[in-house]
Design a protein around this motif. Structure first.
Motif, PDB file in Angstrom:
ATOM      1  N   SER A 171      50.300  51.546  39.068  1.00  0.00           N
ATOM      2  CA  SER A 171      50.178  50.299  38.328  1.00  0.00           C
ATOM      3  C   SER A 171      51.342  49.376  38.706  1.00  0.00           C
ATOM      4  O   SER A 171      52.280  49.783  39.378  1.00  0.00           O
ATOM      5  CB  SER A 171      50.141  50.567  36.830  1.00  0.00           C
ATOM      6  OG  SER A 171      51.249  51.345  36.468  1.00  0.00           O
ATOM      7  N   GLY A 172      51.244  48.135  38.272  1.00  0.00           N
ATOM      8  CA  GLY A 172      52.274  47.151  38.617  1.00  0.00           C
ATOM      9  C   GLY A 172      51.673  46.026  39.437  1.00  0.00           C
ATOM     10  O   GLY A 172      50.463  46.006  39.678  1.00  0.00           O
ATOM     11  N   THR A 173      52.522  45.096  39.889  1.00  0.00           N
ATOM     12  CA  THR A 173      52.004  43.963  40.667  1.00  0.00           C
ATOM     13  C   THR A 173      51.844  44.350  42.130  1.00  0.00           C
ATOM     14  O   THR A 173      52.765  44.893  42.742  1.00  0.00           O
ATOM     15  CB  THR A 173      52.967  42.764  40.573  1.00  0.00           C
ATOM     16  OG1 THR A 173      53.259  42.542  39.207  1.00  0.00           O
ATOM     17  CG2 THR A 173      52.342  41.531  41.170  1.00  0.00           C
ATOM     18  N   HIS A 174      50.656  44.095  42.655  1.00  0.00           N
ATOM     19  CA  HIS A 174      50.399  44.321  44.081  1.00  0.00           C
ATOM     20  C   HIS A 174      49.947  43.003  44.689  1.00  0.00           C
ATOM     21  O   HIS A 174      49.255  42.238  44.038  1.00  0.00           O
ATOM     22  CB  HIS A 174      49.294  45.366  44.257  1.00  0.00           C
ATOM     23  CG  HIS A 174      49.687  46.729  43.797  1.00  0.00           C
ATOM     24  ND1 HIS A 174      49.950  47.765  44.662  1.00  0.00           N
ATOM     25  CD2 HIS A 174      49.869  47.236  42.562  1.00  0.00           C
ATOM     26  CE1 HIS A 174      50.275  48.842  43.989  1.00  0.00           C
ATOM     27  NE2 HIS A 174      50.227  48.566  42.700  1.00  0.00           N
ATOM     28  N   GLN A 184      42.988  38.459  40.441  1.00  0.00           N
ATOM     29  CA  GLN A 184      43.246  39.143  39.175  1.00  0.00           C
ATOM     30  C   GLN A 184      41.956  39.239  38.365  1.00  0.00           C
ATOM     31  O   GLN A 184      41.625  40.295  37.817  1.00  0.00           O
ATOM     32  CB  GLN A 184      44.306  38.369  38.369  1.00  0.00           C
ATOM     33  CG  GLN A 184      44.680  39.058  37.066  1.00  0.00           C
ATOM     34  CD  GLN A 184      45.493  40.320  37.328  1.00  0.00           C
ATOM     35  OE1 GLN A 184      46.564  40.258  37.901  1.00  0.00           O
ATOM     36  NE2 GLN A 184      44.976  41.472  36.931  1.00  0.00           N
ATOM     37  N   ASP A 204      39.954  42.556  36.906  1.00  0.00           N
ATOM     38  CA  ASP A 204      39.702  42.652  35.472  1.00  0.00           C
ATOM     39  C   ASP A 204      38.204  42.607  35.167  1.00  0.00           C
ATOM     40  O   ASP A 204      37.722  43.299  34.269  1.00  0.00           O
ATOM     41  CB  ASP A 204      40.437  41.513  34.743  1.00  0.00           C
ATOM     42  CG  ASP A 204      41.958  41.619  34.884  1.00  0.00           C
ATOM     43  OD1 ASP A 204      42.428  42.675  35.360  1.00  0.00           O
ATOM     44  OD2 ASP A 204      42.663  40.663  34.517  1.00  0.00           O
ATOM     45  N   PRO A 254      49.181  37.826  44.193  1.00  0.00           N
ATOM     46  CA  PRO A 254      49.681  38.830  43.253  1.00  0.00           C
ATOM     47  C   PRO A 254      48.604  39.240  42.240  1.00  0.00           C
ATOM     48  O   PRO A 254      47.924  38.389  41.684  1.00  0.00           O
ATOM     49  CB  PRO A 254      50.827  38.102  42.540  1.00  0.00           C
ATOM     50  CG  PRO A 254      51.183  36.955  43.425  1.00  0.00           C
ATOM     51  CD  PRO A 254      49.933  36.565  44.116  1.00  0.00           C
ATOM     52  N   GLU A 289      48.065  42.062  39.003  1.00  0.00           N
ATOM     53  CA  GLU A 289      48.624  43.080  38.122  1.00  0.00           C
ATOM     54  C   GLU A 289      47.612  44.225  38.033  1.00  0.00           C
ATOM     55  O   GLU A 289      46.484  44.022  37.579  1.00  0.00           O
ATOM     56  CB  GLU A 289      48.834  42.450  36.743  1.00  0.00           C
ATOM     57  CG  GLU A 289      49.702  43.223  35.806  1.00  0.00           C
ATOM     58  CD  GLU A 289      51.147  43.301  36.276  1.00  0.00           C
ATOM     59  OE1 GLU A 289      51.723  44.385  36.120  1.00  0.00           O
ATOM     60  OE2 GLU A 289      51.666  42.292  36.817  1.00  0.00           O
ATOM     61  N   PRO A 312      46.451  47.499  36.248  1.00  0.00           N
ATOM     62  CA  PRO A 312      46.752  48.210  35.000  1.00  0.00           C
ATOM     63  C   PRO A 312      46.877  49.706  35.216  1.00  0.00           C
ATOM     64  O   PRO A 312      46.494  50.244  36.260  1.00  0.00           O
ATOM     65  CB  PRO A 312      45.560  47.884  34.097  1.00  0.00           C
ATOM     66  CG  PRO A 312      44.457  47.511  35.018  1.00  0.00           C
ATOM     67  CD  PRO A 312      45.073  46.990  36.279  1.00  0.00           C
ATOM     68  N   ARG A 336      45.414  39.795  29.339  1.00  0.00           N
ATOM     69  CA  ARG A 336      44.787  38.782  30.203  1.00  0.00           C
ATOM     70  C   ARG A 336      43.334  38.581  29.810  1.00  0.00           C
ATOM     71  O   ARG A 336      42.638  39.535  29.467  1.00  0.00           O
ATOM     72  CB  ARG A 336      44.805  39.236  31.672  1.00  0.00           C
ATOM     73  CG  ARG A 336      46.159  39.343  32.299  1.00  0.00           C
ATOM     74  CD  ARG A 336      46.016  39.736  33.760  1.00  0.00           C
ATOM     75  NE  ARG A 336      45.314  40.992  33.918  1.00  0.00           N
ATOM     76  CZ  ARG A 336      45.904  42.178  33.928  1.00  0.00           C
ATOM     77  NH1 ARG A 336      47.207  42.264  33.823  1.00  0.00           N
ATOM     78  NH2 ARG A 336      45.194  43.279  34.069  1.00  0.00           N
ATOM     79  N   TYR A 344      56.958  37.174  47.395  1.00  0.00           N
ATOM     80  CA  TYR A 344      56.762  37.435  45.966  1.00  0.00           C
ATOM     81  C   TYR A 344      57.945  38.234  45.417  1.00  0.00           C
ATOM     82  O   TYR A 344      58.473  37.920  44.352  1.00  0.00           O
ATOM     83  CB  TYR A 344      55.447  38.186  45.739  1.00  0.00           C
ATOM     84  CG  TYR A 344      55.206  38.477  44.274  1.00  0.00           C
ATOM     85  CD1 TYR A 344      54.674  37.492  43.428  1.00  0.00           C
ATOM     86  CD2 TYR A 344      55.537  39.706  43.723  1.00  0.00           C
ATOM     87  CE1 TYR A 344      54.485  37.739  42.081  1.00  0.00           C
ATOM     88  CE2 TYR A 344      55.345  39.965  42.368  1.00  0.00           C
ATOM     89  CZ  TYR A 344      54.821  38.967  41.557  1.00  0.00           C
ATOM     90  OH  TYR A 344      54.640  39.210  40.221  1.00  0.00           O
TER      91      TYR A 344
END
Ligand code: TPP
Ligand code: SF4
Ligand code: MG
Lengths: 425, 305, 208
Positions: A22-25, A161, A165, A196, A198, A200, A277, C43
């Protein structure tokens, strides 16, 4: 002839099931799709390559081969078979996923109706691409729009994103209302562009989506003949109970679509509560409340349009934006409620109902027909076959329309004919 | 037999096209069009060949060319040939349907099978680069076992490829042949022969692909020759059920020896690193198939006697 | 504003802080990957907006290809193609013969070239050049006979985008490479950074 390679077990066993970091990719829309399906715990993937969808399939194949994702991958020989495999696997209770584009979607057409008519919660990504002839691998939305009557839920995404989602939300929506969901996003513009995203936590996603329970379980003690010939009129079964005719089945299918509005909204809200989000539920707005002229569109062109709105505001034009996220079922009441007091609407379609106007344009017109106000609607066509659309082109279109309106110069033709942005013919 | 000096000087391919550097496809098409004297109508589905053909409004080939949907090549070609017949123009052109392996052995097999059963009057050439190359090297039904593709990225393909020429033979069409772009004269002779036969004619053409097979683009001909010399790909033709080895394969059968398969595998990065045991098994399968075909070739025995 | 002024205002409207980079290479050279690594490094260095896209269409080995990267202090909304880049990176100097790599490059922009030859100053652009092919070859960054110059060339951008440093570049590489490949690529980037020559518009050569 059996061979060593065929006999052998998978070389790597499940390493780390369903735990994409998880995290920003910084990832493409296609990667976001694959990760979304992965996190949602998909069990069967059947897909066939086509530009610009192919990287989705490749990414999922890699997850599955490496043992990271415990699922079956079927390397089918056509899209027709891809959807057929999804139908079969979904009937027996597996969570299934596929993805396609343009001609691939068209080649599935027969099975699209079968999937929705069977009320199967299949989730499919449609990476929007222009329909041939002539060949083009580039973006517009003709492929999904041409299938708007196939009985699927269609959701459009604005950025990567939202793709991730929406794929997650799609499984939950589909399995709740027993309808297949098509997650639509622009080819290349999103599918091949990194940004970018996020990602989950896998566990949270699995908590979010309850397990899939088929509406008609396969049971040897209670065998059922699924989708046999159905007569026009209701008919008694062996127990003397009157069962639906074809028409009643279709009434129920349609009703399920119409009743899924609150489900789509609720699931988006719930997602927001859990992950922080929202994807916009049925539709979302920008600089909208005091706007007198509103741009309506779907997909990534919404981002460009928001820049156009900023430009227009700077020159004193009260412009706003409405982005359709849910295109089927068409949220006509919601749109009517939001738009009835606007003076002017400009739709931007990246597809065309050939011989008439853009699909968003005509659907919106019919939704506003019930309005007692005198809202005018002008339909633009843009970006077919990958033609680059610039924010200033949208701003100019809105500016011209507003100017004409204020000078009382809008004529009937403006309202009845498709207008083209940047057509050099 | 044709020699290089007998080839028509007329060129039907224009200099420069959009395929990758070192692509084998252009070599093949050049000789095919020479053999047909440029008097053909091409039917081409989505594939690398579409890209090679050029982008509107520019073409790289001097013959009429009809693009087709990916699954529909054989059916569109059926339409073209029957349309010409209806107009009494059947003898003016050879209808040349040319599709990739994916477009033939996978998504297009239904239409091709139907057209074969009806013995529709066209020449179908499947150019086999052993994967879906135009979409970025995904596995196809023609990809050999043990090849890494973008959809079999780690373990390689786990299944054996279809034997498409054999499938076509089972349709009892008048002419089935295999060819490889590394042996252009053999290809030329086969297309020339096929041209004068009526009904559905099928040629399965091996096309090495530097991008998908992952080798140095300068090695295309070398790799094509090795495919034949190791028996990984065998050159033959079948007319009215009679099989005949041709070209290099024939010469090997008449007194040469197949090279060992690892020579072929090692030059390409697409193959998994096989264990000696697996290579031996690969070799065994190749030898078996070789022996079956050699045995079927009655003309070899006659020549030997 | 009259109508013409409004149109001009629309056309010249720029989102603040947007840096637009265009990569030129040949199919197979990895321009697309380089663009993506730069977006990731950007980024990680604080550019909230970071996107990178390939040229939309079929990419053939050896044929000229384009990739683009956009960096900004805000999320990027304009996903349309780049018309006037601030920075152009040329992975293969032979491209100069076949295409106009500086098309749309604004005066005072940066032209970055992988070339074995000394480059003369340009009256219009700042220039950075380096022989990345040699560096890649020496370090054994070669695949199927082709030196991999895409990642090494990222080292040149460290001169032009001071917000991005070697450590964020290293972090970005972790998303793309296995540990061994990472080390090699990072060495190449560092070496390119050291060896690159910068010729600003005022003509004085600065050794990187
Ligand atoms: C119905 C449909 N599905 C998928 C595609 C996408 N597609 C275009 S070319 C291609 C691969 C072609 O492979 P092959 O026939 O082997 O020819 P090659 O490109 O390898 O030369 C695919 C999958 C399509 N155009 N239409
Ligand atoms: S991918 Fe292969 S077959 Fe296609 S053009 Fe390139 S070398 Fe030729
Ligand atoms: Mg192929």
């Amino acid at each position: 002839m059996k061979t060593i390679l065929e006999k052998g077990p998978k070389t790597e066993t499940q390493k780390n099931p369903k735990s994409y970091p998880s995290g920003t990719h910084i990832i493409t829309g296609n990667q976001a799709t694959a990760i979304g399906a992965y996190l949602s715990g998909v069990q069967v993937v059947a897909a066939y390559p086509i530009t610009p969808q192919s990287p989705v399939v490749e990414e999922l194949a890699r997850f599955i081969e490496s043992g990271e994702l415990n699922a079956e991958f079927v390397h089918v020989e056509s899209e027709h078979s891809a959807m057929s495999v999804c139908i079969g696997a979904s009937i027996v209770g597996a969570r299934v996923f596929t993805a396609t584009s343009a001609n691939g979607l068209a080649y599935m057409c027969e099975q699209l109706h079968w999937a929705s008519g069977s009320r199967l919660p299949i989730v499919m990504a449609c990476v929007n691409r222009a329909m041939a002839a002539p060949w083009s691998v580039q973006n517009d939305q003709q492929d999904s729009m041409s299938q708007r009557d196939a009985g699927w839920i269609q959701l459009f995404c604005r950025n990567n994103q939202e793709i991730l989602d929406t794929v997650i939300q799609a499984f939950k929506i589909a399995e709740k209302v027993y309808l297949p969901v098509m997650v639509c996003y622009d080819g290349y513009i999103l599918s091949h562009t990194v940004m970018p995203v996020e990602v989950p936590n896998a566990k949270d996603v699995q908590d979010f989506i309850p397990p899939y329970v088929p509406h008609t379980p396969i049971d040897l003690k209670k065998p059922v003949n699924i989708n046999p010939v159905t007569l026009p009129d209701p008919r008694q079964n062996a127990d003397g109970i009157v069962c639906h005719g074809y028409l009643e089945h279709k009434y129920l299918h349609h009703t399920a679509l119409r009743e899924s509005f609150p489900v789509i909204e609720e699931i988006d809200n719930e997602f927001k509560e859990r992950f922080g989000r929202s994807c916009g539920g049925l539709c979302s707005t920008y600089k909208f409340d005091d706007a007198k002229i509103v741009v309506v569109c779907a997909g990534s062109i919404s981002l460009l349009s928001s820049i156009a709105i900023d430009m227009l505001r700077e020159v004193g034009i009260p412009a706003g934006l409405l982005t359709l996220r849910t295109y089927r079922p068409f949220p006509n009441e919601k749109l009517l409620q939001l738009l009835h007091d606007k003076k002017l609407i400009v739709t931007i379609d990246k597809s065309l109902s050939y011989g008439y106007q853009g699909p968003i344009c005509v659907d919106l017109k019919s939704a506003l027909f019930e309005s007692s106000s005198d809202t005018l609607l002008i339909g633009y066509i843009a970006g077919l076959g990958g033609r680059d659309v610039k924010p200033y082109e949208i701003a100019e279109a809105v500016y011209e329309t507003w100017d004409k309106y204020n000078k009382g110069k809008i004529v009937k033709r403006d309202l009845t004919e498709a207008k083209w942005i940047n057509c050099k013919y | 037999m044709t020699t290089i000096l007998d080839l028509p000087v007329e060129e039907y391919m224009l200099p420069g096209n959009r395929s990758c550097a070192g692509c084998g496809l252009g070599i093949g098409l050049r000789y095919i069009l020479k053999a047909l004297d440029g008097k053909c109508i091409m039917v081409v589905p989505a594939s690398c060949l579409t890209v090679l053909g050029g982008m509107y409004p520019v073409s790289s080939v001097r013959v009429p060319w009809i693009n087709s949907v990916f699954p529909g090549t054989a059916a569109v070609a059926s339409g073209v040939s029957i349309g010409l017949k209806a107009l009494n123009k059947e003898n003016d052109y050879t209808v040349l349907a040319m599709a990739g392996d994916g477009g033939t052995v996978d998504i297009g097999i239904q239409g091709l099978s139907g057209a074969s059963e009806r013995n529709q009057n066209f020449l179908y050439i499947c150019y086999d680069n052993e994967a879906y190359m135009n979409t970025g090297t995904q596995r196809s039904g023609a990809t050999p076992r043990g090849v890494k593709t973008t959809t079999t990225p780690l373990e390689g393909k786990r299944h054996n490829p279809k034997d498409m020429p054999k499938i076509m033979e089972a349709h009892n069409i008048p002419y089935v042949a295999t060819a490889c772009v590394a042996y252009p004269i053999d290809l030329y002779d086969k297309v020339k022969k096929a041209k004068d036969i009526k009904g559905l004619r099928y040629i399965h053409l091996l096309v090495p692909c530097p991008s998908g097979w992952q080798y140095d683009p300068k090695d295309t001909v070398n790799i094509g020759q090795l495919a034949v010399e190791t028996g990984a790909f065998i050159l033959y033709e079948v007319e009215n059920g009679e099989l005949r080895l041709t070209g290099r394969s024939r010469r090997i059968a008449m007194g040469g020896k197949l090279k060992s398969i690892d020579e072929y595998l090692n030059l390409q990065n697409r193959f998994l690193k096989f264990t000696p045991e697996e290579i031996e098994e690969y070799q065994k399968e190749i030898n078996q198939r070789w022996e079956i075909l050699v045995k079927r070739d009655k003309s070899l025995q006659k020549e030997e006697n | 504003m009259d109508e013409n002024e409004v149109r001009l205002f629309f056309r010249n409207f720029k989102e603040v802080d947007l840096i637009q980079i265009r990569w030129h290479g040949r199919g197979g050279q990895g321009a697309v990957t380089a663009g993506r690594i730069l977006a990731t490094a950007g980024y990680l260095s604080g550019y909230i907006g970071a996107t990178s896209a390939p040229f939309f269409g079929a990419e053939r080995r050896g044929a000229p290809v384009i990739a683009t990267t956009k960096l900004s202090s805000q999320p990027i909304r304009d996903l349309s193609q780049i018309i006037s880049p601030n920075i152009v990176v040329v992975l293969d100097h032979t491209l100069f013969k076949s295409i106009d790599v500086t098309q749309g490059l604004s005066n005072g922009g940066w032209l970055i070239i992988n070339t074995p030859d000394i480059i003369n100053p340009s009256p219009k652009f700042n220039i950075v050049y380096v022989n990345a092919t040699k560096i890649a070859t020496d370090l054994g960054l070669v695949y199927a006979g082709v030196p991999l110059v895409n990642t090494p060339m990222l080292g040149t951008l460290l001169h032009v985008l001071p917000k991005i440093d070697l450590s964020s570049m290293h972090k970005a590489l972790e998303y793309f490479f296995s540990p061994t490949a990472l080390a090699k690529n990072f060495d190449a980037i560092s070496q390119v950074f050291r060896e690159a020559r910068v010729i600003p518009l005022n003509n004085s050569v600065i050794k990187g």
